[in-house]
Design a protein around this motif. Sequence first.
Motif, short mmCIF file in Angstrom:
data_model
loop_
_atom_site.label_atom_id
_atom_site.label_comp_id
_atom_site.label_asym_id
_atom_site.label_seq_id
_atom_site.Cartn_x
_atom_site.Cartn_y
_atom_site.Cartn_z
N LEU A 184 1.00 -1.18 0.00
CA LEU A 184 -0.01 0.02 -0.03
C LEU A 184 0.76 1.33 0.08
N LEU A 185 1.99 1.28 0.77
CA LEU A 185 3.07 2.45 0.81
C LEU A 185 3.62 2.57 -0.68
N ARG A 186 3.83 1.57 -1.25
CA ARG A 186 4.53 1.66 -2.64
C ARG A 186 3.49 2.12 -3.71
N GLU A 187 2.23 1.85 -3.57
CA GLU A 187 1.13 2.14 -4.45
C GLU A 187 0.83 3.57 -4.37
N TYR A 188 0.78 4.22 -3.10
CA TYR A 188 0.57 5.56 -2.85
C TYR A 188 1.79 6.08 -3.46
N LEU A 189 3.07 6.07 -3.23
CA LEU A 189 4.04 6.73 -3.66
C LEU A 189 4.29 6.57 -5.16
N GLN A 207 12.37 5.10 -0.95
CA GLN A 207 13.01 3.93 -0.56
C GLN A 207 12.67 3.15 0.45
N ILE A 208 12.24 1.76 0.37
CA ILE A 208 12.10 1.12 1.39
C ILE A 208 13.46 0.41 2.09
N VAL A 209 14.24 0.61 2.91
CA VAL A 209 15.56 0.48 2.97
C VAL A 209 15.82 -0.07 4.50
N ARG A 210 17.02 -0.84 4.43
CA ARG A 210 17.60 -1.38 5.48
C ARG A 210 18.53 -0.32 6.22
N CYS A 211 18.50 -0.19 7.36
CA CYS A 211 19.51 0.51 8.20
C CYS A 211 19.99 0.16 9.27
N PHE A 212 21.20 0.61 9.84
CA PHE A 212 21.84 -0.12 10.91
C PHE A 212 22.48 0.76 12.01
#
Length: 595
Positions: free
Chosen positions: A148-153, A212-217
Amino acid sequence: MRSHYCGEPGLDQVDETVELCGWVNRRRDHGGVIFIDLRDRTGLVQVVYDPDVEDVFATAEKVRTEYVLRVKGRVRRRPEGTVNPEISTGEIEVLGKELEILNAARTPPFVLDDDDVSEELRLRYRYIDLRRPEMLERMQLRSHVTRLLREYLDNNGFMDMETPMLTKATPEGARDYLVPSRTHAGKFFALPQSPQLFKQLLMMSGMDRYYQIVRCFRDEDLRADRQPEFTQLDVEMSFMNEEQIMQHMEDMIRGVFKGALDVDLPDPFPRMTWAEAMDRFGSDRPDLRCPLELKDVADLMRDVDFKVFSGPASDPAGRVAALRVPQGCKLSRKEIDDYTKYVGIYGARGLAYIKVNEWTAKGREGLQSPILKFLPDEAVNGIMERTGAEDGDLVFFGADKATVVNEALGALRVKLGEDLGLMEGEWRPLWVVDFPMFEWDGKDKRWTSLHHPFTAPREEDLELLDSDPGKCLSRAYDMVLNGTEVGGGSMRIHRTQVQSKVLELLGIGEQEAEDKFGFLLNALEYGCPPHGGLAFGLDRLVMLMAGASSIRDVMAFPKTQTAACPLTEAPSEVSPAQLRELSIRLRLPQKEEAS
């Protein structure tokens, strides 16, 4: 290998032949008829094997829990009285005609419907734990939310772009995870705490709507809502102000809740300044479901002959606040003592209180408290009036440094709300705005960023950067939901001179700024548009939506509280050859000898 998923067959498929694959959830032998509940990620279906077909029945007798099967059979209605309304396939069953054991399975280390299993065991056998319906639903919710997040963006012109995982160490509030470079001996990459600088560079590149749906550390101490590696939705926009950015993000989150939970969030979300949130709730992420509020009573306590109150009341960095608990007189002394221990977690040295028994009829005589003897009538009357205390209420007090009072009473109000059943409504979103630009670090005697060094100050406060940084407000905004910050962002500094001034205020000298941020400062000089953005903690958001108590319960393969993975036994040692190749020599901490 299959014509349907296990959760799909229904009355429309009666008399049809279906082929199914899945795991054995349960096997039952009822007087020569074998029932197998076959499970996959869509649900359960009951498969029945009669002894008529001997070879198939013999195979069914060998089946055990968690075996992987492929079955073929005919769909039929369940006999009257055996319908199961709890599952999607509850009106039908499959009469098995063929059966193939694709793989046998050892007895699982725990039963899937047992909720009393240690987390360490669940994480060690996470691939089994994820088969549990509760975990499966959470993973499906996470997938749905992400979609749903991707669809909106995507529908609003945002570009999905990747940024580097191997980058340069920069100070963003937590320790970096470092990665040694083989080709550059003695030098290290850092895993990103966020794509902050790269997404700003993308704005300078003309990619005016990025996500971006991104991995963070982050190498930091862990809590229920923290992990060493986590996922965030990262968003940045050019040629917009904060109102337009917040509107976009609000619309997006409303759409996610409607699409995933069929929940209508308010339109618009309420707004509150940071100062108001701290004053009323002691927190910059207040849970608005709790109606309890803090009332400042420092002015009433400055002249009392009781240093516990008069000291903080006279200290510019102190605070004295009261918290009224409706009908709190019902609390026992033990319960009050337990709440006193609770606020001690947040540094509070005690928890004073007044029980309002019969204030209306008896005035001061109707109050009960160990501190009453220290308070003159003027102070008592002022407290009762300001808190709105009525007969049967209880008033708690916090007196200390403002940070301690805010954390202790801020946490206490929510705990009381939950314990006493005072919480109102299911979902209470909020925007918190007008954060201070800086906060003073008394230990290091310097200013630090409340958000990060790239947050823009309000235009009307630019002169305060030189005259009074402590009063300068930023163009930052946090989205809070039920007392949890789910997203935080700001307008960014897009002018070189302002960025240089902010770094200078933070004690980052010209050479250090060049070493750490030279590429950003240089890029600002080549045409940087006004821009801002926001990052959502995807794990936290899904945790709230799923009603889970920890983000570990909405991550497929999380780490433990000690940042370890029981499943893979990471972190682990590496061979001396690998260390030599990276030009690294280990120097392990000395173990203290017993005296």
